[in-house]
Design an enzyme around this catalytic site. Structure first.
Site, PDB file in Angstrom:
ATOM      1  N   PHE B  54       0.804  -1.233   0.000  1.00 55.63           N
ATOM      2  CA  PHE B  54       0.000   0.000   0.000  1.00 55.63           C
ATOM      3  C   PHE B  54       0.833   1.277   0.000  1.00 55.63           C
ATOM      4  O   PHE B  54       0.323   2.342  -0.332  1.00 55.63           O
ATOM      5  CB  PHE B  54      -0.952   0.016   1.204  1.00 55.63           C
ATOM      6  CG  PHE B  54      -0.303  -0.373   2.508  1.00 55.63           C
ATOM      7  CD1 PHE B  54       0.481   0.511   3.211  1.00 55.63           C
ATOM      8  CD2 PHE B  54      -0.471  -1.658   3.011  1.00 55.63           C
ATOM      9  CE1 PHE B  54       1.077   0.144   4.400  1.00 55.63           C
ATOM     10  CE2 PHE B  54       0.132  -2.033   4.209  1.00 55.63           C
ATOM     11  CZ  PHE B  54       0.909  -1.127   4.900  1.00 55.63           C
ATOM     12  N   ALA B  57       0.973   3.613  -3.031  1.00 56.96           N
ATOM     13  CA  ALA B  57      -0.301   4.272  -3.354  1.00 56.96           C
ATOM     14  C   ALA B  57      -0.775   5.208  -2.258  1.00 56.96           C
ATOM     15  O   ALA B  57      -1.672   6.018  -2.469  1.00 56.96           O
ATOM     16  CB  ALA B  57      -1.361   3.205  -3.620  1.00 56.96           C
ATOM     17  N   HIS B  58      -0.175   5.116  -1.056  1.00 57.24           N
ATOM     18  CA  HIS B  58      -0.692   5.882   0.091  1.00 57.24           C
ATOM     19  C   HIS B  58       0.487   6.430   0.908  1.00 57.24           C
ATOM     20  O   HIS B  58       0.849   5.837   1.927  1.00 57.24           O
ATOM     21  CB  HIS B  58      -1.562   4.969   0.969  1.00 57.24           C
ATOM     22  CG  HIS B  58      -2.284   5.711   2.062  1.00 57.24           C
ATOM     23  ND1 HIS B  58      -1.720   6.080   3.246  1.00 57.24           N
ATOM     24  CD2 HIS B  58      -3.551   6.145   2.132  1.00 57.24           C
ATOM     25  CE1 HIS B  58      -2.597   6.687   4.012  1.00 57.24           C
ATOM     26  NE2 HIS B  58      -3.712   6.745   3.356  1.00 57.24           N
ATOM     27  N   PHE B  59       1.119   7.556   0.549  1.00 59.62           N
ATOM     28  CA  PHE B  59       0.909   8.261  -0.704  1.00 59.62           C
ATOM     29  C   PHE B  59       2.236   8.275  -1.437  1.00 59.62           C
ATOM     30  O   PHE B  59       3.288   8.103  -0.804  1.00 59.62           O
ATOM     31  CB  PHE B  59       0.443   9.700  -0.428  1.00 59.62           C
ATOM     32  CG  PHE B  59      -0.924   9.732   0.263  1.00 59.62           C
ATOM     33  CD1 PHE B  59      -2.089   9.547  -0.458  1.00 59.62           C
ATOM     34  CD2 PHE B  59      -1.007   9.947   1.623  1.00 59.62           C
ATOM     35  CE1 PHE B  59      -3.330   9.596   0.170  1.00 59.62           C
ATOM     36  CE2 PHE B  59      -2.251   9.991   2.245  1.00 59.62           C
ATOM     37  CZ  PHE B  59      -3.408   9.801   1.525  1.00 59.62           C
ATOM     38  N   SER B  64       2.606   6.527   4.153  1.00 62.85           N
ATOM     39  CA  SER B  64       2.212   6.290   5.536  1.00 62.85           C
ATOM     40  C   SER B  64       1.178   5.163   5.552  1.00 62.85           C
ATOM     41  O   SER B  64       0.548   4.863   4.540  1.00 62.85           O
ATOM     42  CB  SER B  64       1.636   7.562   6.172  1.00 62.85           C
ATOM     43  OG  SER B  64       0.411   7.886   5.569  1.00 62.85           O
TER      44      SER B  64
END
Lengths: 79, 161
Positions: B54, B57-59, B64
């Site tokens: 993740f 994609a975050h971010f 985080s």
């Protein structure tokens, strides 16, 4: 508060229903009275009346009216 | 022997955790569970590296840990408090409620999360309790949980005529 008021309050708060619908209410009549809602209702009644119900009674507790008969076994009179 | 020495504390590595709960990659968010007192409490560890799926994609510019992942680390440690009991191992669980969720710290690649979970009650397939997490001793996230074990819960439901 009378026992019947306490009984009704447990249904209304646990299942999000109204007092008018209680008389004929049966398990799975409304979405909220599913297996999870049933256990929430049992916990609410046990806490409200300071009792611990037997497994067979929890399984037999299939309607608002049947519940009154079951609670009578625990000396909870609902008039 | 002191009375508290009679309480056995368990620990679970990944294969052990997978025997207790059914969460799997990419949704298994704890690496190890330790100081487990079955039926009472558990502690978990999750180490976040940039290789987590993740983070890109975050971010992209400021990686985080997403909030839902933080909540999952809490609940996956929490369910070990009762899935560590022999009779419950391997059972599936469902959320009933998540309350009082607080996020207190941004968690970034390289952080090691320590989770403390406590079981307040476990009755007829309904578990109530809470978990809180820390990074370097600082509070990161906290939540109260009610979780069901459908396999147990369903054995108490009235029959439909």
């Amino acid at each position: 508060m009378e026992n019947l008021e306490i009984y009704n309050k447990a249904f209304i708060e646990s299942l999000g229903t109204t007092e008018e619908k209680l008389t004929d209410l049966k398990y799975q009549d409304i979405l909220e009275w599913d297996s999870v809602g049933h256990m929430g209702l049992m916990v609410s009644l046990e806490e409200a009346f300071n009792i611990e119900m037997d497994i067979d009674d929890i399984i037999d507790f299939s309607s608002y009216q049947k519940g009154k008969e079951i609670l009578a076994k625990y000396n909870i009179q609902l008039k | 022997m002191k009375s508290d020495e009679l309480i056995s504390e368990l620990s679970f590595d990944i294969p052990g955790i997978k025997k207790c709960q059914q969460n799997r990659y990419p949704l298994l968010f704890i690496d190890k569970v330790f100081d487990v007192i079955p039926g009472l409490s558990a502690k978990g560890i999750k180490c976040f590296s940039y290789n987590e799926w993740f983070f890109p994609a975050h971010f992209e510019d400021e990686p985080s840990v997403p909030g839902f992942v933080q909540v999952e680390t809490l609940v996956q440690t929490f369910i070990m408090t009762f899935l560590s009991l022999e009779e419950n191992r391997g059972r599936k669980t469902n959320f009933i409620s998540i309350d009082n969720v607080k996020f207190r710290k941004m968690i970034i690649p390289g952080d090691q999360l320590i989770i403390h979970a406590k079981l307040e009650s476990f009755k007829r397939g309904i578990a109530k309790g809470f978990a809180e997490s820390f990074v370097d001793g600082h509070p990161a996230c906290r939540a109260d949980f009610i979780v069901s074990v459908p396999e147990i819960l369903n054995s108490y439901k009235p029959s439909v005529k």
